[in-house]
Design a protein around this motif. Sequence first.
Motif, short mmCIF file in Angstrom:
data_model
loop_
_atom_site.label_atom_id
_atom_site.label_comp_id
_atom_site.label_asym_id
_atom_site.label_seq_id
_atom_site.Cartn_x
_atom_site.Cartn_y
_atom_site.Cartn_z
N ASP A 1 0.88 -1.18 0.00
CA ASP A 1 0.00 0.00 0.00
C ASP A 1 0.91 1.22 0.00
N PHE A 2 1.15 1.82 -1.19
CA PHE A 2 2.16 2.86 -1.30
C PHE A 2 1.89 4.04 -0.37
N ALA A 3 0.66 4.56 -0.41
CA ALA A 3 0.36 5.75 0.39
C ALA A 3 0.54 5.47 1.88
N TRP A 4 0.00 4.34 2.35
CA TRP A 4 0.08 4.05 3.78
C TRP A 4 1.52 3.77 4.20
N SER A 5 2.26 3.01 3.39
CA SER A 5 3.65 2.73 3.75
C SER A 5 4.48 4.01 3.78
N ALA A 6 4.18 4.96 2.87
CA ALA A 6 4.88 6.24 2.87
C ALA A 6 4.56 7.03 4.14
N ILE A 7 3.31 6.97 4.57
CA ILE A 7 2.91 7.66 5.80
C ILE A 7 3.63 7.05 7.00
N ILE A 8 3.69 5.72 7.05
CA ILE A 8 4.34 5.03 8.17
C ILE A 8 5.83 5.37 8.22
N VAL A 9 6.50 5.34 7.07
CA VAL A 9 7.93 5.66 7.03
C VAL A 9 8.16 7.11 7.46
N SER A 10 7.29 8.01 6.99
CA SER A 10 7.43 9.42 7.35
C SER A 10 7.22 9.63 8.84
N TRP B 1 6.50 13.75 -0.83
CA TRP B 1 5.63 14.46 0.12
C TRP B 1 4.54 13.50 0.58
N VAL B 2 4.07 13.72 1.79
CA VAL B 2 3.07 12.86 2.42
C VAL B 2 2.16 13.74 3.26
N THR B 3 0.88 13.40 3.33
CA THR B 3 -0.03 14.07 4.23
C THR B 3 -1.17 13.14 4.61
N THR B 4 -1.81 13.43 5.73
CA THR B 4 -3.08 12.78 6.07
C THR B 4 -4.08 13.89 6.39
N LEU B 5 -5.32 13.71 5.97
CA LEU B 5 -6.35 14.71 6.18
C LEU B 5 -6.99 14.53 7.55
N ARG B 6 -7.91 15.41 7.88
CA ARG B 6 -8.52 15.37 9.21
C ARG B 6 -9.31 14.08 9.46
N ASN B 7 -9.84 13.50 8.38
CA ASN B 7 -10.62 12.27 8.55
C ASN B 7 -9.75 11.02 8.46
N GLY B 8 -8.43 11.21 8.36
CA GLY B 8 -7.51 10.06 8.33
C GLY B 8 -7.11 9.60 6.95
N SER C 1 2.93 10.84 -2.92
CA SER C 1 3.15 11.47 -4.21
C SER C 1 2.75 10.62 -5.40
N THR C 2 1.85 9.66 -5.22
CA THR C 2 1.24 8.97 -6.36
C THR C 2 -0.23 8.72 -6.05
N ILE C 3 -0.99 8.43 -7.11
CA ILE C 3 -2.42 8.12 -6.97
C ILE C 3 -2.56 6.67 -6.54
N ASP C 4 -3.52 6.41 -5.67
CA ASP C 4 -3.71 5.04 -5.21
C ASP C 4 -5.19 4.74 -5.00
N SER C 5 -5.80 4.04 -5.95
CA SER C 5 -7.16 3.52 -5.82
C SER C 5 -8.19 4.59 -5.47
N ASN C 6 -8.25 5.65 -6.29
CA ASN C 6 -9.23 6.70 -6.05
C ASN C 6 -10.34 6.61 -7.09
N GLN C 7 -11.54 6.95 -6.71
CA GLN C 7 -12.68 6.82 -7.60
C GLN C 7 -12.64 7.84 -8.73
N ASP C 8 -12.40 9.12 -8.42
CA ASP C 8 -12.35 10.15 -9.43
C ASP C 8 -10.91 10.55 -9.64
N LEU C 9 -10.26 9.93 -10.63
CA LEU C 9 -8.84 10.11 -10.84
C LEU C 9 -8.50 11.55 -11.19
N ASP C 10 -9.32 12.20 -12.04
CA ASP C 10 -9.02 13.56 -12.47
C ASP C 10 -9.02 14.52 -11.28
#
Length: 290
Positions: free
Chosen positions: A55-64, A157-164, A169-178
């Motif tokens: 899970d690229f996004a989550w692993s990047a968050i954990i490493v950060s 770069w990495v971030t998490t929003l208020r809802n978690g 820095s890459t897209i990962d399984s999002n419904q509206d890619l644009d």
Amino acid sequence: MAQKSHWFEKLNRAYPKVKGYQPFSALAKNLAYNLLAVEMGLIEGELTIKNIVTDFAWSAIIVSAWTLAHNEFPVWWLDKNLFAAFEESDIPKAIADLQQVAPFGIIMLPEGIRNPNGEYCDWVFFQFLPEGSALPVMQFGSHIIPSVPTDCDKLRWVTTLRNGTGYASTIDSNQDLDLEQQFQKRIERIVLQTLLYLQTRPDDLTPPPPTAISTKGQGFSSGNSKSERFSPLIIGQKFQPKTERVPGTAHSSHATPRTHWRRGHWRRVAIGEGRQQREWRWIQPVLVNG
């Protein structure tokens, strides 16, 4: 639970709350929750290392989060006027000679960037990863998450929003890619321009005025308290937005031009003897008839 964990204790810094920004403790709590989730998940057998690294996004968050928990790091609050000017500036597709103002750190953002679901992005972690460098080897109990050297120079770069919700820095399984791409590109532009600005204006990193800091409900006291060891640093307090007034033509049917931004941009200019050197210059955006 996260706020009472040893991870929160490692991550939190006793910064006073700066008006117009989320408290730093909210960031620390969010990252502590992610580290605690991995730690408990691995120990209790509900997670595997493969679950994390794939899970690229989550692993990047954990490493950060791990990097921040085990190192000193700078935290900068981006001035809202400078943030607004960055939003109205263009950057080139390739950024050459971007200097490492810090190996990694946190940029605190004024409210302004939301994801497609309306959730605010309050902060961004950035990290320079030179070619051949390795991310930290992480250990949770008896579980070790290995590291792989980077194959080229990178800026992550990495971030998490208020809802978690987490982003890297890459897209990962999002419904509206644009829409998701637009959101992430906005974050990337802000990070790159903040680092370019610090490269060209290292003098514009200063503590906020007293009126911008609230100690209400923060438990701060006069004297030598732990909280006084951390003073917020604002990027862009010396920045002055450019404005221009364009009146309507006298004795003409043409109306006064409406308020609009004339966009800014970044470019490299030749300097020095023989104009052999190059440095970045920011052509600021201009608010016309604002």
